[in-house]
Design a protein around this motif. Structure first.
Motif, PDB file in Angstrom:
ATOM      1  N   GLU B 340       0.714  -1.053  -0.071  1.00 31.57           N
ATOM      2  CA  GLU B 340      -0.021  -0.055  -0.041  1.00 31.57           C
ATOM      3  C   GLU B 340       1.078   1.316  -0.007  1.00 31.57           C
ATOM      4  N   THR B 341       1.068   1.738   1.039  1.00 27.18           N
ATOM      5  CA  THR B 341       1.672   3.130   1.219  1.00 27.18           C
ATOM      6  C   THR B 341       3.041   2.797   1.712  1.00 27.18           C
ATOM      7  N   ALA B 342       4.103   3.756   1.216  1.00 25.37           N
ATOM      8  CA  ALA B 342       5.639   3.564   1.744  1.00 25.37           C
ATOM      9  C   ALA B 342       5.892   5.148   2.014  1.00 25.37           C
ATOM     10  N   LYS B 343       6.581   5.298   3.295  1.00 18.86           N
ATOM     11  CA  LYS B 343       7.067   6.840   3.667  1.00 18.86           C
ATOM     12  C   LYS B 343       8.034   6.537   4.483  1.00 18.86           C
ATOM     13  N   VAL B 344       8.800   7.899   4.538  1.00 23.08           N
ATOM     14  CA  VAL B 344       9.774   7.750   5.628  1.00 23.08           C
ATOM     15  C   VAL B 344       9.515   8.752   6.972  1.00 23.08           C
ATOM     16  N   CYS B 345       9.177   8.039   7.744  1.00 23.16           N
ATOM     17  CA  CYS B 345       8.937   8.784   8.980  1.00 23.16           C
ATOM     18  C   CYS B 345       9.114   8.018  10.427  1.00 23.16           C
ATOM     19  N   THR B 346       8.876   8.339  11.578  1.00 26.94           N
ATOM     20  CA  THR B 346       8.742   7.654  12.663  1.00 26.94           C
ATOM     21  C   THR B 346       7.727   6.490  12.631  1.00 26.94           C
ATOM     22  N   ILE B 347       7.832   5.508  13.406  1.00 29.91           N
ATOM     23  CA  ILE B 347       6.858   4.559  13.249  1.00 29.91           C
ATOM     24  C   ILE B 347       5.302   4.916  13.552  1.00 29.91           C
ATOM     25  N   GLN B 448       8.614   3.170   6.611  1.00 29.34           N
ATOM     26  CA  GLN B 448       7.589   2.481   6.971  1.00 29.34           C
ATOM     27  C   GLN B 448       6.690   1.974   5.522  1.00 29.34           C
ATOM     28  N   LEU B 449       6.573   0.666   5.430  1.00 23.64           N
ATOM     29  CA  LEU B 449       5.621   0.094   4.359  1.00 23.64           C
ATOM     30  C   LEU B 449       4.363  -0.590   4.854  1.00 23.64           C
ATOM     31  N   ASP B 450       2.989   0.036   4.416  1.00 25.65           N
ATOM     32  CA  ASP B 450       2.022  -0.875   4.952  1.00 25.65           C
ATOM     33  C   ASP B 450       1.594  -1.837   3.742  1.00 25.65           C
ATOM     34  N   LEU B 451       1.551  -3.152   4.229  1.00 29.08           N
ATOM     35  CA  LEU B 451       0.979  -4.131   3.510  1.00 29.08           C
ATOM     36  C   LEU B 451      -0.273  -4.771   3.730  1.00 29.08           C
TER      37      LEU B 451
END
Lengths: 265, 464
Positions: B340-347, B448-451
């Motif tokens: 789904e989404t991938a982003k650079v962030c804190t968890i 972080q990558l949501d799957l």
């Protein structure tokens, strides 16, 4: 391709021992080293062969040994007889090896390795028999015959081997009904060796037990020695390691003894 | 020597004696090149007809195998090895066993992708829990029915019923798994074993990089099994004092179990206790005391001053990390993953309910940590595959997750090795709830990558 007739013709070509050699062998058989050395000295080629042999590192002599009677004295009766057989076999050696990447020196090293280690084994087994000691010389002879047979059809042999995990010995057997060890037997008959010598060599195939406890035991040791020797770098490179099929289970019960006798580390 | 290829498996069959002198002569450069070009699933070296070998003798083949794997991702290893040969190779490559060992060619074929004869009932046993799990997963993925024996006694008992299984697997090792540095036990404790005389050499033998990365991943309880220690000198004392002090920075607990002071000055014990080291007489004093275990091993915010940022090297390898994770979870759950989404962030974990987590660290040419947050439903599916039944035992679920993450780590290691990036992996750390995880990673920036697996959401987080 390779036919039984062709194989027989190669074996027929094996020269019977020249008179001088026959006399030398006869006198060695009688245990008369002095007279045997005197006759052997007349054969210049044998002279040269024996001197070269004694300078091989496996014999480990520091000083030059050049006199035939001295050489025979060092080797003893059985060792001298074996050396003469090895010489006879070297006469068959091709000038150019095609299938196996060998040359005259490498072949002599193979003979020397087998002879010296076979002697150690027989000493370990408390066997003091000149003919049995000489039995080991037949294996290199068969290698020469096989080289001669296969070299004419080298491309076919390579193609056959690339298609299936088949060893050269099996190809030999399937094509002409005789394998390396059968060839050994033929040569031993040609050279009028004792009947039990052929049996020992057949037992050394690992697949043809002779129903004789002592002969089969010697066959096991010879099989393992053959593989120990054919695992030497120069012989692996020469393509001899996968000439015959190694029967690991056949030799496992003597492996530990073998390791200590030969000094496998 | 050329390999014989059958059913997608290439097999080399050297025979006789294999040592450092002749090893190089079995394989020419052309042989190796030809093997790398083979279109096969598996490249194996059969030791059936090898009566003697040493590490130097195997080395030529190992180098060839690793080169082949790097070139075409084939499974590589040795086959036709009896127990004695298995033990010898395991000993030769104790910390570097990154190829597979198969007892027979038949067993190897079960793990080959092109093996057509599926639906075999397979009894699996390995002393190593991770190996048992990995084998079960691979077998299941290849259409077989693995039955895993959890102990040697159970294995022998089950093996008696010979007709119940088509194949029995033992003396087998899947090389894609990570190396064994220490033993993990339930409760997130890492046990190191030390023995005989502890002196200055401990500084060389103890894998400090592994320890530091375990701290970074979130392990907080380290136990030194010292039953077999005879004595300790002042150099070892200094080493352990420093280890305890550095662990304090992470609020980690370091314990000695079974250490006697007959030949070691009792004053050393006091010094170590001052440094924060704990002493226990028996392992069970810790491991059987769930309350104490939880107290000592609980996550806690680490007061680490040097926060590490993501770097280019690690982000470049992101596809490898994701591939390894997705492939493993897909295998385990038999479900397809959608990114789904991938982003650079804190968890960021929106719904914390009914979620458990696990993390694993890697270090070497690049270093960092992979965190996976699972819905309990996915975790249970994974357990069903490994244990053979559904379970509501959360501890068992967590243990299984640790195995799963270990497999992910092993796959990552293999994929990176193919690109000539050498990493080692820590043991997996599990968290019974999301809050425990957040204590360790809440302020770390990462990818972080949501799957999505069918209807289940799943979170992948890569950080340092």
């Amino acid at each position: 391709m390779i036919t039984t007739e062709k194989l027989n013709s190669y074996i027929t070509k094996i020269p019977p021992a020249p008179q001088a050699l026959r006399d030398t062998l006869h006198l060695l058989n009688l245990g008369d080293l002095t007279k045997a050395a005197k006759i052997a000295s007349d054969d210049l080629a044998l002279n040269s062969y024996l001197k070269n042999l004694m300078h091989k590192s496996i014999y480990g002599f520091r000083n030059e040994v050049s006199d035939i009677s001295q050489i025979f004295g060092i080797l003893g009766v059985a060792g001298s007889q074996q050396a003469v057989y090895n010489y006879m076999i070297s006469l068959l050696s091709p000038s150019k090896w095609v299938l196996f990447k060998l040359n005259a020196t490498a072949f002599q090293n193979l003979q020397a390795e087998l002879s010296v280690n076979w002697k150690k084994i027989l000493a370990h087994l408390n066997i003091n028999d000149k003919d049995i000691q000489s039995a080991i010389t037949l294996l290199p002879a068969s290698i020469i015959i096989s080289e001669a047979l296969f070299s004419e059809k080298i491309e076919n042999v390579k193609l056959l081997r690339s298609a299936s995990a088949i060893d050269l010995n099996t190809i030999l057997k399937r094509l002409c009904g005789m394998d390396l060890f059968d060839i050994c037997e033929k040569i031993s008959q040609k050279w009028e060796m004792q009947g039990n010598i052929a049996k020992i060599v057949q037992a050394a195939s690992g697949i043809k037990p002779q129903d004789d406890k002592n002969i089969d035991m010697l066959g096991k040791w010879m099989h393992l020695l053959l593989f120990y020797t054919l695992s030497k770098p120069s012989l692996v490179e020469a393509g001899l390691n996968d000439f015959i099929d190694f029967q690991v289970e056949y030799v496992m019960d003597i492996y530990d003894d073998f390791s200590s006798v030969i000094g496998v580390s | 020597m050329r390999a014989m290829v059958k059913d997608g498996i290439a097999i080399f069959a050297p025979q006789g004696f294999l040592d450092g002198n002749n090893g190089n002569f079995f394989l020419s450069i052309e042989d190796i090149e030809a093997t790398t070009k083979l279109k096969v699933d598996m490249v194996l070296v059969s030791l059936k007809k090898v009566v003697f070998f040493n590490r130097n003798g195997l080395e030529t083949f190992v180098k060839m195998l690793l080169k082949v794997r790097a070139a075409n991702h084939a499974t590589v290893g040795f086959c036709d090895i009896d127990h004695k040969k298995f033990e010898a190779i395991s000993r030769f490559y104790e910390n570097d066993l990154n190829f597979s060992l198969f007892k027979t060619q038949e067993i190897a074929s079960l793990f080959a992708a092109s093996f057509k004869n599926q639906s075999k009932n397979v009894l699996v046993y390995s002393e190593d829990k991770s190996q048992r799990a990995a084998m079960a997963i691979e077998l299941h993925d290849n259409g077989h029915n693995p039955i895993v024996a959890q102990s040697e006694a159970e294995y022998h008992e089950k093996a008696k019923a010979q007709n119940a299984y088509d194949i029995i697997i033992d003396n087998t090792y899947l090389g894609v798994m990570g190396q064994k540095v220490a033993t993990r036990v339930t409760g997130n404790a890492i046990i190191y074993t030390v023995s005989s005389f502890l002196d200055a050499e401990i500084g060389n033998t103890f894998n400090i990089a592994y320890h530091n990365n375990s701290l970074n991943v979130g392990f907080r309880l380290f136990i030194f099994d010292a039953y077999k220690v005879v004595s300790m000198n002042v150099h070892a004392l200094n080493f352990f004092s420093k280890l305890a002090s550095s662990g304090a920075e992470y609020n980690a607990a370091i314990c000695f179990v079974g250490l006697t002071f007959e030949k070691t000055p009792i004053a050393f014990k006091e010094t170590l206790e001052d440094a924060g080291m704990l002493f226990f007489d028996h392992m069970d004093d810790i491991l059987q005391n769930k309350e104490l275990l939880h107290e000592l091993g609980a996550s806690s915010a680490a007061a680490v001053k040097n926060k590490r940022a993501l770097n280019k090297a690690i982000v470049t390898e992101l596809p490898n990390f994701i591939d390894a994770t997705v492939a493993t979870i897909e295998m385990m759950t038999n479900a397809t993953a959608n990114k789904e989404t991938a982003k650079v962030c804190t968890i960021e974990i929106i719904d914390k309910e009914d979620k458990i987590a696990s993390s694993i660290g890697f270090y070497g040419d690049i270093d960092g940590m992979v965190v996976l947050v699972f819905p309990l439903s996915i975790a249970k599916k994974a357990c069903a595959l490994l244990i053979g039944e559904n379970t509501d035992d959360k501890e068992q679920v967590l243990d299984t997750l640790a195995e799963l993450v270990n497999i992910v780590g092993g796959k990552i290691k293999t994929l990176l090795a193919d690109e000539k990036i050498s990493v080692n992996i820590t043991l997996p750390r599990t968290y019974t709830d999301v809050d425990g995880l957040l204590e360790v990673v809440h302020d770390k920036k990462g990818v972080q990558l949501d799957l999505k697996f069918d209807d289940d959401k799943f979170l992948f987080f890569l950080t340092r």
